[in-house]
Design a protein around this motif. Sequence first.
Motif, short mmCIF file in Angstrom:
data_model
loop_
_atom_site.label_atom_id
_atom_site.label_comp_id
_atom_site.label_asym_id
_atom_site.label_seq_id
_atom_site.Cartn_x
_atom_site.Cartn_y
_atom_site.Cartn_z
N CYS A 59 3.81 11.01 -10.65
CA CYS A 59 2.89 11.69 -9.72
C CYS A 59 2.94 13.20 -9.90
CB CYS A 59 3.26 11.32 -8.30
SG CYS A 59 3.56 9.57 -8.08
N GLU A 91 9.13 8.53 -6.59
CA GLU A 91 9.17 7.36 -5.71
C GLU A 91 9.11 6.05 -6.48
OE1 GLU A 91 9.45 8.21 -2.55
OE2 GLU A 91 9.55 6.18 -1.78
N SER A 92 8.33 6.04 -7.56
CA SER A 92 8.06 4.75 -8.21
C SER A 92 9.21 4.27 -9.09
CB SER A 92 6.77 4.83 -9.02
OG SER A 92 6.86 5.85 -9.99
N CYS A 127 4.93 13.93 -5.17
CA CYS A 127 5.43 12.61 -4.83
C CYS A 127 6.27 12.69 -3.54
CB CYS A 127 6.25 12.05 -5.98
SG CYS A 127 6.49 10.27 -5.87
N ASP A 128 6.22 11.60 -2.78
CA ASP A 128 6.66 11.58 -1.36
C ASP A 128 7.79 12.53 -0.98
OD1 ASP A 128 5.07 9.34 -1.82
OD2 ASP A 128 6.27 8.03 -0.57
N THR A 199 -0.79 12.11 -7.08
CA THR A 199 -0.01 11.28 -6.15
C THR A 199 -0.86 10.11 -5.66
OG1 THR A 199 -0.72 12.81 -4.42
CG2 THR A 199 1.47 13.15 -5.33
N CYS A 200 -0.24 9.20 -4.94
CA CYS A 200 -0.95 8.03 -4.41
C CYS A 200 -2.19 8.49 -3.64
CB CYS A 200 -0.02 7.24 -3.49
SG CYS A 200 1.31 6.43 -4.39
N ALA A 206 2.89 10.55 0.43
CA ALA A 206 2.61 11.78 -0.32
C ALA A 206 1.42 12.52 0.28
CB ALA A 206 2.36 11.46 -1.79
FE1 FES Z 1 4.52 9.12 -6.10
FE2 FES Z 1 3.19 7.46 -4.36
S1 FES Z 1 4.65 6.97 -5.92
S2 FES Z 1 3.09 9.61 -4.57
#
Ligand code: FES
Length: 579
Positions: A59, A91-92, A127-128, A199-200, A206
Motif C-alpha cells: 500500500c 497490514e497485508s 497502510c493502516d 491503500t485499501c 487506512a
Molecule cells: Fe494496507 Fe489495507 S492492507 S491499507
Amino acid sequence: MKNDDKNKSKLRSAQWFGTADKNGFMYRSWMKNQGIPDHHFQNKPVIGICNTWSELTPCNAHFREIADRVKNGIREAGGIPVEFPVFSNGESNLRPTAMLTRNLASMDTEEAIRGNPIDGVVLLVGCDKTTPALLMGAASCDLPTLVVSGGPMLNGKHHGKDVGSGTMVWKMHEEYKAGNITLQEFMDAEASMSRSAGTCNTMGTASTMACMAESLGVSLPGNAAIPAVDSRRYVFAHMSGMRIVDMVHEELNLSKVLTRNAFLNAIKTNAAIGGSTNAVIHLKAIAGRIGVNLELDDWLVGKEVPTIVNLQPSGQYLMEEFYYSGGLPVVLRRLGEQGLLDKDALTVNGKPIWDNVADATCHNDDVIRTFDNPLLAHGGICVLRGNLAPRGAVLKPSAASPHLMQHRGRAVVFENFDDYKARIADPELDVDENSVMVLKNCGPKGYPGMAEVGNMGLPPKVLKKGVKDMVRISDARMSGTAFGTVVLHVAPEAMELGPLAAVEEGDYIQLDADAGVLQLEVSDDVLEARLNKLKATQVIAKSGGYMEIYRERVLQADEGCDFDFLVGCRGADVPPHSH
Ligand code: FES
C-alpha cells in the motif's frame, strides 16, 4: 524578508549545523558527502520526510515518488529536505499482525525525529498502522508536523462490478463456505481487487485514519480521498512540502493542532464516514502522546451522528467515488452546518478547519448523503459496558445488522483463535443463528498485537441456512473493511483475567447496543469463583524478544494499546553532542 533571515536563531537544526566549531564541522562534513552546498546549512529549515516506503508494504510502495514531490515543494519554499526511513507496518504481509509493531514504529519515529537535525517533519503514511504509528512518534516530539497520506487504490473491478479491498474477500469467502461459489471462482477474483498503487479503497482502517488525519487538522484539506495514482496526489504532496516550511517559520507545532477539540471533531467525523473501530484505539494512543485526555466515553459524542458517507463496508461505493464527490471537506462542511464541528480548531495550513471546508461542494449526494437522508441515523461507535466488559467494549453500528442490536443468546465459546479454527466447521458444533459466538484470548496480550479476528466467520452450518450475521464478542480487533454485529475490544481482555475469560458454553449473554449494555447472565459470586480458578492455573509462556516487551508493557484497548512507558510528550529538546 528572505528565508535565510527568518527566525535566524530559532531553527532547531542550527544546533547541529549553525556553529563554526568542531561540532558544526562534523555535522556538516558528513552531510556534504551527499553533495549539499555550504549555503544550504545557513538558516534554512531542515525538513524531515519520514517515509514508510517498503515493497513489503504494498500500500506504501509508491512512496518514493510521493517523497520526491514533497521534496520539490520543500525546496521551492526554501527548505532542505532530508528523507529517512522508519519501520513500515504493512497490514497485508506482517504476521502475526501489523498492530504488534505499531508501537515499535512509533518509537522508531520518535527517536529518529528527536535525535536528528530536523526543524519540521512530513509524515508519509498510508497502510493502516503507519498513520497512528508515525503520528504517535511525532506527537511525543511536538515539532511542526504535517501528514501526507498515500491515497487509496483505484476501484477493484471484477466481472464488470466494483469490488472493494478486504470487503470483497470477507463476502466472497462466506459465499464459498456457504457453497454458493467454487474455490476457482473465489481465487479468480484475487487479481481484480488490487489494481493500482495505494491503500485499501473501502472505508477501512487506512481510509479511516487518513480521514482522521484530515479531520484532526494535521494534513492539508483534501488529503484523505485523492487516489494514490491521481496526478492531484502529487500536487498535494508538493503543496504539503511547501507548507511545512512555513509551519516551521510560524512555529506551528503539532500540539497547537492536536487539541482535545480536534479529537472530538475526529470522533464525530468517524461516525459520519462509518469509520473503522480501530480508530478508537489509535486516537486514544495519539492523544496520550500529545498529552490530551481522551476517554472511551468521549466516543459518545459521536453516538447520535448519522453516517452520511455511503462507502463499503457499511454502504455501496469506494474511495474513488468519495473523492469525485468532494471528499472529506464536504463531510466536514455538513458536520459544521449541523453544529457538530468545532469550527475554530486550528489546522496545519494555519486556518481554522471551518475556513477550509465552508465552501466545499458535493458532486454526488448519493455518495455523500445529506443529514436529511443518511445511510444510518445513528452511526457513531457504540461504547458498551456491563459485567462482561467493565472497562468497555465497542461495536460499529454501521457494519452491524439492525435486528441484532438488541439480542440475547446462548454463548458458544472458543478459548482462542486456534480453538475457533479447529471447531468452527464441525457439523456437530452446538450453534445456531441465535447463539452468541465468544472468542477469548485475542486481546493485546492474549494474541500479542490484538489481531483482527473479532469478525470470526460464521459456522458453515449456519451460513448454509442463508444466515449472514450473528452476534460475536471478543477482546480482538476487526478489520475496518469487515462487517457484522461484532463486539470488539472487550476490556480487560481474557488474558488479563477480565470477565470474558470466565464465560462458559451455555451461559446467556445480553447485548443492547442502543443502551450500551453487555451483560453476562451469571451472578457475581459465580463469576468471581470462575476467575479465581483460572488465576490459580494460568501459565503465561515467555517468548523473549520484542514480543515479550509487548506483552509486559502494552496497555489495554480502552487505553489505546500503547506501551505504558511511551505515553506522553517528551518534546524535542536537542540531545547532547557525543563528540
Ligand atoms: Fe494496507 Fe489495507 S492492507 S491499507
